[in-house]
Structure formats: C-alpha cells, structure tokens
Write a protein that holds these residues in place. Structure first.
Motif, PDB file in Angstrom:
ATOM      1  N   LEU A  64       0.826  -1.313  -0.077  1.00 43.91           N
ATOM      2  CA  LEU A  64       0.036  -0.017  -0.035  1.00 43.91           C
ATOM      3  C   LEU A  64       0.829   1.272   0.062  1.00 43.91           C
ATOM      4  N   ARG A  65       2.042   1.014   0.660  1.00 45.07           N
ATOM      5  CA  ARG A  65       2.672   2.503   0.540  1.00 45.07           C
ATOM      6  C   ARG A  65       3.469   2.698  -0.631  1.00 45.07           C
ATOM      7  N   ASP A  66       3.725   1.827  -1.271  1.00 44.27           N
ATOM      8  CA  ASP A  66       4.958   1.690  -2.543  1.00 44.27           C
ATOM      9  C   ASP A  66       3.958   1.962  -3.639  1.00 44.27           C
ATOM     10  N   ARG A  67       3.674   3.535  -3.855  1.00 41.38           N
ATOM     11  CA  ARG A  67       2.767   3.887  -5.136  1.00 41.38           C
ATOM     12  C   ARG A  67       3.656   4.079  -6.558  1.00 41.38           C
ATOM     13  N   ASP A  68       4.942   3.643  -6.284  1.00 43.58           N
ATOM     14  CA  ASP A  68       5.666   3.584  -7.676  1.00 43.58           C
ATOM     15  C   ASP A  68       5.893   2.309  -8.092  1.00 43.58           C
ATOM     16  N   SER A  69       5.786   1.124  -7.447  1.00 42.34           N
ATOM     17  CA  SER A  69       5.948  -0.329  -7.801  1.00 42.34           C
ATOM     18  C   SER A  69       4.535  -0.703  -8.235  1.00 42.34           C
ATOM     19  N   LEU A 325      -8.994  -5.095  -1.922  1.00 43.98           N
ATOM     20  CA  LEU A 325      -8.188  -3.982  -2.724  1.00 43.98           C
ATOM     21  C   LEU A 325      -7.127  -4.839  -3.776  1.00 43.98           C
ATOM     22  N   GLY A 326      -6.886  -4.228  -4.771  1.00 42.93           N
ATOM     23  CA  GLY A 326      -5.880  -4.981  -5.784  1.00 42.93           C
ATOM     24  C   GLY A 326      -4.979  -3.961  -6.180  1.00 42.93           C
ATOM     25  N   ARG A 327      -3.793  -4.426  -6.156  1.00 41.47           N
ATOM     26  CA  ARG A 327      -2.472  -3.534  -6.540  1.00 41.47           C
ATOM     27  C   ARG A 327      -1.769  -4.341  -7.641  1.00 41.47           C
ATOM     28  N   GLU A 328      -1.497  -3.726  -8.742  1.00 41.56           N
ATOM     29  CA  GLU A 328      -0.999  -4.402  -9.790  1.00 41.56           C
ATOM     30  C   GLU A 328       0.539  -4.046  -9.819  1.00 41.56           C
ATOM     31  N   ALA A 329       1.443  -5.159  -9.933  1.00 40.48           N
ATOM     32  CA  ALA A 329       2.763  -4.566  -9.939  1.00 40.48           C
ATOM     33  C   ALA A 329       3.312  -4.136 -11.308  1.00 40.48           C
ATOM     34  N   ALA A 330       3.734  -2.702 -11.231  1.00 37.36           N
ATOM     35  CA  ALA A 330       3.819  -1.740 -12.490  1.00 37.36           C
ATOM     36  C   ALA A 330       5.335  -2.293 -13.151  1.00 37.36           C
ATOM     37  N   GLU A 331       6.120  -3.042 -12.387  1.00 32.50           N
ATOM     38  CA  GLU A 331       7.370  -3.432 -12.617  1.00 32.50           C
ATOM     39  C   GLU A 331       7.761  -4.687 -12.037  1.00 32.50           C
ATOM     40  N   ASP A 332       8.838  -5.401 -12.283  1.00 28.27           N
ATOM     41  CA  ASP A 332       9.301  -6.238 -11.406  1.00 28.27           C
ATOM     42  C   ASP A 332       9.791  -5.935 -10.212  1.00 28.27           C
ATOM     43  N   THR A 333       9.244  -6.519  -8.985  1.00 26.72           N
ATOM     44  CA  THR A 333       9.846  -5.839  -7.885  1.00 26.72           C
ATOM     45  C   THR A 333       9.626  -7.102  -6.860  1.00 26.72           C
ATOM     46  N   THR A 334       9.896  -6.693  -5.712  1.00 22.48           N
ATOM     47  CA  THR A 334       9.999  -7.550  -4.386  1.00 22.48           C
ATOM     48  C   THR A 334       8.973  -7.606  -3.329  1.00 22.48           C
ATOM     49  N   VAL A 335       8.383  -8.460  -2.835  1.00 18.73           N
ATOM     50  CA  VAL A 335       7.302  -8.222  -1.691  1.00 18.73           C
ATOM     51  C   VAL A 335       8.023  -9.327  -0.544  1.00 18.73           C
ATOM     52  N   GLY A 336       8.478  -8.787   0.551  1.00 19.64           N
ATOM     53  CA  GLY A 336       9.092  -9.843   1.520  1.00 19.64           C
ATOM     54  C   GLY A 336      10.192 -10.264   0.988  1.00 19.64           C
TER      55      GLY A 336
END
Length: 454
Positions: A64-69, A325-336
């Motif tokens: 939720l905090r990463d509005r760039d990724s 809520l749904g958030r789509e990865a706008a780029e390859d990223t990591t979660v945990g």
C-alpha cells in the motif's frame, strides 16, 4: 536471492482457468480459505491474470505504501468510465497533484461544518418513518447518505430527478462491476452487450446532471463553502492551475460514489448486527441517554459517544465497506523475500484480515468492547484498514466516520430496528460490500434502556 513468488504453495485450480471459477463464485469464502491453508503470500492464477493474496500486515503495508511499484489493478481501472481521472482512479503525478489540491478541502475543521446537515437530513427521513413499518434499511441508508453528500457538494437540495439519476447510475455501475468481476474483467465495456449498454447510458445521464450543476455554479458563484466551490477554488500554489470542468466532474462523481456508498453500507450492516445483538443495543441506548438526554447529537458530542463510535468500528471490521483491494505490479519488484513479476495483481483483503484469529479474539463475534483501550493503535498496520492505508488512504475518512456515528446516534434514539425473521442477507463484494438483496427490517418505537434491560 529472492524466491520466485509462484514457487510458493497455493491452490492448484483448473489448468486453464486456474482459480477463476472459485474466485468468481465466492471470493470472500475462497480468499478466507486460502489464508488459512497457505502462508503469508498465496500465489493464484485467475484466468490469464497472475495474482497473489497477501496475508501478512507488514507485507500489506509495504504494497500500500509503494505507489511507484504498484498501481490500481485492472478491476479499478475499468472504473475510469464511471469516475474518469478522479482521486480513486488517477495514478502518478496526476494523482499527486489532485491529492494536493483536494487535501485542504477535507481538513477536519472544514468537514465538521457538515455535521448539522447530516443530523438535519436524518431527522427529515425519520419524520416519514412509522412504528410497524417494514422497509429495506439498505435502500433507506443509500437514499439518506446520497442526499447528504449532494447537499455537502452542491449546497442545495438537489431535485429528485437529479438525485434519482445519480442513484440509478451508481446502482447500474455496481451491478456492472460485479458482472465484470465474475468475468475477470475480460469483456470490454464497449462491447454491445445489454449490461454494457445500460452502463454507458447511465453514465451519460449522470454526466448530464453533474455538468448542469457545475455550469450552474460557474454562472452563479457563491461563498457557501460547499465542496464544489472549494474544489473550484483549489489552486496550485506554484502554477496557479485549477481543476477544469472535466476534472471537477470526475472528482464529483468520485465523491458521490465514495461519499455515500461506503457509509450507507457500513450503517446497513450495523443495523443488522445490532438486531442480532440486543446486549450491544442496550449499551448503546445507555450511552445515548447519558450523553444526549434525548436531544439530537452534534459534532461536539462525539467525544462523549465512544461506544457508538466503537460499534461503527466493529461493524466495519466484520463487514468492511470495501472488502478487497487490488494493486498491480507496474514493474518487476519484490515483496518480502519474493520476486513479484510485472503484471501480478496483489490482493489485499480487509474481509480476510479483519476476521483473522491471529489478531482478534473471537474474531467472528460482534464485540464493540474490543475497541476500548486504543486497540486500533496497538494493532500492526495492515491488520485493520477499512479506509485503505498508505499515501492513498481514503481522503474522506474523517467525513465518513463522523457521518456514520452521527446518523447511528440520531436514528437509534427514535427507533429500534429488527431484521425480518428468515430474511436471507447475502454480502455482495462488488466495488463495495453491499447486501445483495437489501436488508428488510421492521421498525418499532425505541424503548427506554431500563425496559430493554428488563
């Protein structure tokens, strides 16, 4: 080296559709089961869409905090046909600019001025209620909160035709969104299916009503302090730029949806829960009697109504106005510790987290007392988030909380509300969490608290 997300355990589903059928048939039940059977991250395949259910509060917060990724998921992006580029759907710099302009409009001191409107309109509704009436409390709450939000936006009693047009458009949008969700948003809205045609026509009618109200305000400006005037006057300090009519339309449509739909649903579920829990009703009555002594509530009374507020919090825990809520990865990223490929939809479910026994004792029980002693502050971020969180937390959170508490206090002083026996109430997780066929209740005159106790 981060682990591949889709190497984690998760439901196998169908080889072609993945878990799309289970998700479409019962999203709340399916996601709840996934949260119990698998770990903090549950990879899913929803048709052609790679997805992941996030079950750990730290990871929810990170997304939720990463509005760039992460950007709004495709399900929310389809709402642009309804909401345009308003705050709910805009991304990037456009969203940031709008948020900066709109933030002062929702300052706590400004929204407190709407408390009188909320109580006055509720009393007008109560004047046409009679003991013994059977009615759909969800419809009543929807009509009431729509009248309130339109008064707060336009500072006028919007005529019945305009209000009906907006209400119809929002109802059609909810049904349309639910159909598209079951189809995993694979059927384009421009395709000439009957539900798409109804949806486009309803939006066209709503646009006509909204633009007429904007034109009227442009031609006859005033200093009433309504939301539309404040949005018109909002100005970028650096450039002097203001919102044009198209963006005003989008913000107004967003406010009308978010500003009445969520509160109406929260109150509808609250009446159902109060009907099922007479001991909570009794304690509510005692607090209202002590704090108000029979008079109508005002915003100044809110500090003396902690249990009333706790009832709303507990209702939104069990039946969150937005359940997913749904958030789509706008780029390859990591979660945990996991690698998340671009295009993966991260599913963050208030329904799942709010009912987690890991964070709430007797998680399925309606216990407003649990919110005493600042429970909300002691919970990890990402456990209880009825209004979202991070930079995109709902800008109208304070407005909605104040409205729900004032409306509950005003109505509960006059009537008791009992759900009609054997009436089936089915949660519908569309854009918001609605009762699919409403909630039929019977009204009775409010008894004194001592009579309830006896």
């Amino acid at each position: 080296m981060p682990q591949d997300l889709f190497d984690l355990p998760g439901p196998r589903g169908n080889s072609l559709a993945g878990s799309l059928l289970e998700m479409g048939a019962d999203p709340l039940g399916f996601l709840t089961q996934c949260s119990r059977d698998y770990g903090d991250l549950v990879p899913l395949q929803l048709g052609l869409t790679p997805a992941c259910l996030v079950n750990h509060p730290d990871l929810i917060e990170a997304v939720l905090r990463d509005r760039d990724s992460f950007i709004k998921s495709r399900g929310f992006r389809v709402l642009k046909t309804l909401l345009g580029e308003g705050l709910l759907t805009a991304e990037g710099e456009s969203w940031f600019w709008q948020r900066k302009l709109a933030q002062p409009v929702f300052h706590q001191k400004r929204i407190q001025g709407y408390g009188t409107v909320m109580v006055d309109y509720t009393q007008q509704m109560l004047e046409r209620w009679n003991a013994g009436d059977t009615l759909d409390i969800h419809r009543e709450m929807m009509q009431l909160t729509l009248r309130i939000v339109m008064k707060c936006i336009f500072d006028k009693d919007v005529d019945e035709g305009q209000a009906s047009t907006v209400a119809h458009a929002l109802d059609v949008a909810m049904d349309w969104f639910e159909n598209k969700r079951k189809q995993n948003f694979l059927v384009w809205e421009w395709f000439p299916r009957p539900e798409n045609i109804r949806y486009r026509q309803a939006i066209a009618d709503m646009d006509e009503a909204i633009y007429a109200l904007i034109r009227e305000r442009r031609e006859h400006p005033d200093q009433s302090g309504d939301l539309l005037t404040m949005l018109m006057q909002a100005q970028d300090e650096a450039t002097g730029e203001r919102m044009d009519d198209k963006l005003l339309r989008d913000e107004v449509a967003t406010l009308m949806l978010a500003g009445h739909e969520t509160t109406a649903n929260a109150l509808s579920w609250t009446w159902m829960l109060l009907s099922q829990n007479p001991q909570v009703w009794e304690r509510l009555q005692n607090e209202l009697d002590t704090a108000l002594e029979g008079r109508s509530p005002t915003i100044d009374d809110l500090p003396q109504l902690p249990y009333t507020s706790a009832i709303i919090k507990e209702s939104m825990r069990l039946y969150p106005p937005v359940s997913l809520l749904g958030r789509e990865a706008a780029e390859d990223t990591t979660v945990g510790d996991c690698q998340v490929p671009q295009g993966t939809v991260m599913l963050l479910s208030q329904w799942v987290m709010h009912r987690s026994p890991d964070y709430f004792e007797q998680a399925d029980q309606f216990l407003p007392d649990r919110w005493e002693n600042n429970l909300e502050k002691s919970l990890p971020r990402g456990v209880y988030f009825p209004f979202g969180d991070g930079p995109r937390i709902c800008i109208g959170k304070g407005f909605a909380q104040m409205e729900a508490t004032l409306l509950l206090a005003t109505i509960a002083q006059k009537f008791e509300v009992a759900v009609v026996p054997d009436f089936e109430i089915v949660p519908q997780p569309s854009i918001t969490l609605r009762p699919e066929t409403g909630i039929q209740v019977t009204l009775s005159p409010r008894r004194q608290a001592s009579a309830v106790a006896g």
